[in-house]
Design a protein around this motif. Structure first.
Motif, PDB file in Angstrom:
ATOM      1  N   ARG A 152       0.332  -1.480  -0.269  1.00  0.00           N
ATOM      2  CA  ARG A 152      -0.214   0.002  -0.185  1.00  0.00           C
ATOM      3  C   ARG A 152       1.220   1.243   0.067  1.00  0.00           C
ATOM      4  O   ARG A 152       1.759   1.051   0.985  1.00  0.00           O
ATOM      5  N   PHE A 153       0.480   1.616  -1.102  1.00  0.00           N
ATOM      6  CA  PHE A 153       1.290   3.365  -1.032  1.00  0.00           C
ATOM      7  C   PHE A 153       0.076   4.303  -1.429  1.00  0.00           C
ATOM      8  O   PHE A 153      -1.085   4.752  -1.433  1.00  0.00           O
ATOM      9  N   VAL A 154       0.846   5.426  -0.352  1.00  0.00           N
ATOM     10  CA  VAL A 154       0.138   6.306  -0.639  1.00  0.00           C
ATOM     11  C   VAL A 154       0.741   7.706  -1.369  1.00  0.00           C
ATOM     12  O   VAL A 154       1.643   8.136  -0.558  1.00  0.00           O
ATOM     13  N   VAL A 155       0.508   7.915  -2.528  1.00  0.00           N
ATOM     14  CA  VAL A 155       0.271   9.680  -3.179  1.00  0.00           C
ATOM     15  C   VAL A 155       0.008  10.487  -2.944  1.00  0.00           C
ATOM     16  O   VAL A 155      -0.954  11.025  -2.775  1.00  0.00           O
ATOM     17  N   LEU A 156       1.417  11.218  -2.350  1.00  0.00           N
ATOM     18  CA  LEU A 156       0.170  13.139  -1.516  1.00  0.00           C
ATOM     19  C   LEU A 156       1.417  14.357  -2.651  1.00  0.00           C
ATOM     20  O   LEU A 156       1.870  13.668  -2.870  1.00  0.00           O
TER      21      LEU A 156
ATOM     22  N   LEU B 140      -2.431   3.594  -3.554  1.00  0.00           N
ATOM     23  CA  LEU B 140      -2.043   3.147  -4.770  1.00  0.00           C
ATOM     24  C   LEU B 140      -1.751   1.869  -4.494  1.00  0.00           C
ATOM     25  O   LEU B 140      -0.890   1.587  -3.566  1.00  0.00           O
ATOM     26  N   HIS B 141      -2.666   0.797  -4.775  1.00  0.00           N
ATOM     27  CA  HIS B 141      -2.167  -0.805  -4.423  1.00  0.00           C
ATOM     28  C   HIS B 141      -2.418  -1.780  -5.478  1.00  0.00           C
ATOM     29  O   HIS B 141      -3.635  -1.265  -6.255  1.00  0.00           O
TER      30      HIS B 141
ATOM     31  N   LEU C 279      -2.930   7.590   6.438  1.00  0.00           N
ATOM     32  CA  LEU C 279      -1.274   7.433   6.551  1.00  0.00           C
ATOM     33  C   LEU C 279      -1.364   5.748   6.543  1.00  0.00           C
ATOM     34  O   LEU C 279      -0.511   5.261   6.300  1.00  0.00           O
ATOM     35  N   GLY C 280      -1.433   5.740   7.799  1.00  0.00           N
ATOM     36  CA  GLY C 280      -0.648   4.676   8.850  1.00  0.00           C
ATOM     37  C   GLY C 280       0.700   4.681   8.727  1.00  0.00           C
ATOM     38  O   GLY C 280       1.305   5.179   8.451  1.00  0.00           O
ATOM     39  N   ASP C 281       0.929   2.912   8.130  1.00  0.00           N
ATOM     40  CA  ASP C 281       2.684   2.722   7.757  1.00  0.00           C
ATOM     41  C   ASP C 281       2.834   2.476   6.102  1.00  0.00           C
ATOM     42  O   ASP C 281       3.885   2.050   6.171  1.00  0.00           O
ATOM     43  N   SER C 282       2.175   3.216   5.743  1.00  0.00           N
ATOM     44  CA  SER C 282       2.305   3.124   3.954  1.00  0.00           C
ATOM     45  C   SER C 282       3.252   3.562   3.657  1.00  0.00           C
ATOM     46  O   SER C 282       4.078   5.015   4.138  1.00  0.00           O
TER      47      SER C 282
ATOM     48  N   THR D  65       0.860  12.624  -9.847  1.00  0.00           N
ATOM     49  CA  THR D  65       1.627  11.576  -9.131  1.00  0.00           C
ATOM     50  C   THR D  65       1.779   9.944  -9.338  1.00  0.00           C
ATOM     51  O   THR D  65       2.508   9.702  -9.409  1.00  0.00           O
ATOM     52  N   ALA D  66       0.839   9.729  -9.194  1.00  0.00           N
ATOM     53  CA  ALA D  66      -0.053   8.341  -9.213  1.00  0.00           C
ATOM     54  C   ALA D  66       0.885   7.386 -10.760  1.00  0.00           C
ATOM     55  O   ALA D  66       1.286   6.396 -10.598  1.00  0.00           O
TER      56      ALA D  66
END
Length: 219
Positions: free
Chosen positions: A35-39, A61-62, A113-116, A195-196
């Motif tokens: 699990r990515f978080v694009v920010l 993004l997963h 966000l968590g641990d992404s 960006t993603a």
């Protein structure tokens, strides 16, 4: 009852220990299933100390898929405002009436966000702005792993003294290169989306050159 600060500590604790080996060796998950978080952040300016975040936009993004339904966008209430930059981000002082205070916005973002792993374009700026906001509110800085599409894009380029490459590539450069629509450019959620897509295009280019590993992405 566990308070908010303890919850955040628990979320981030997985990276608080200093590893004895390169951290990417501990990333056993497949890149595709991570699990990515694009920010992206829209700010009042570029001064880490004096400027403030106007908006945070993020997309999950997963499995090589952009989860638009899991998108995150929040506008932050503030006294500080620089109308000179409004023509860039388009956020007027009273643009959104229902805006939380900075601390509440940060709480919501951290839970999202968590641990992404974080992905951004010129990641240092966005992460530093967020860390400064966290510091102002007595919260620990982000410890999430980060990837920068500006840096990753350079890995896709052919290395040759016959070819001249730029030192810095803007998000517009990547959008033009990969034929990505810039309709919502300079909005936090719009730039996160661009960006993603750019990140997925970069992964495709890298796979054409060989196996894509965590070491390749983070080195």
């Amino acid at each position: 009852m566990m308070n908010f600060y303890q919850k955040i500590k628990n979320i981030l604790s997985f990276v608080w220990e200093t590893p004895e080996k390169p951290f990417y060796e501990d990333l056993i998950d497949d890149i595709n299933t991570t699990r990515f978080v694009v920010l992206d952040t829209e700010t009042t300016g570029f001064d880490y100390e004096n400027d403030r975040i106007l908006c945070i936009g993020a997309i999950v993004l997963h499995n090589n898929t952009i989860s638009v339904q899991d998108g995150f966008e929040i506008y932050i209430e503030q006294d500080h405002y620089n109308k000179a930059t409004a023509h860039i981000h388009g956020i007027l002082k009273d643009f959104v009436l229902d805006r939380p205070k900075e601390l509440e916005a940060l709480k919501q973002f951290l839970f999202f966000l968590g641990d992404s792993i974080i992905i951004a374009h010129h990641t240092k700026f966005d992460v530093t702005m967020i860390n400064k906001a966290l510091e102002r509110n007595g919260l620990p800085e982000l410890k999430n792993r980060t990837l920068d599409t500006a840096t990753l894009y350079k890995k896709t380029l052919i290395k040759s003294y016959l070819l001249e490459h730029k030192d810095h590539y803007t998000l517009d450069d990547l959008a033009d290169k990969f034929d990505i629509s810039k309709k919502d450019r300079h909005t936090a959620i719009g730039d996160a989306y661009i960006t993603a897509i750019a990140f997925l295009k970069i992964l495709k280019k890298l796979r054409e050159k060989g196996e894509v590993t965590w070491k390749l992405l983070f080195k």
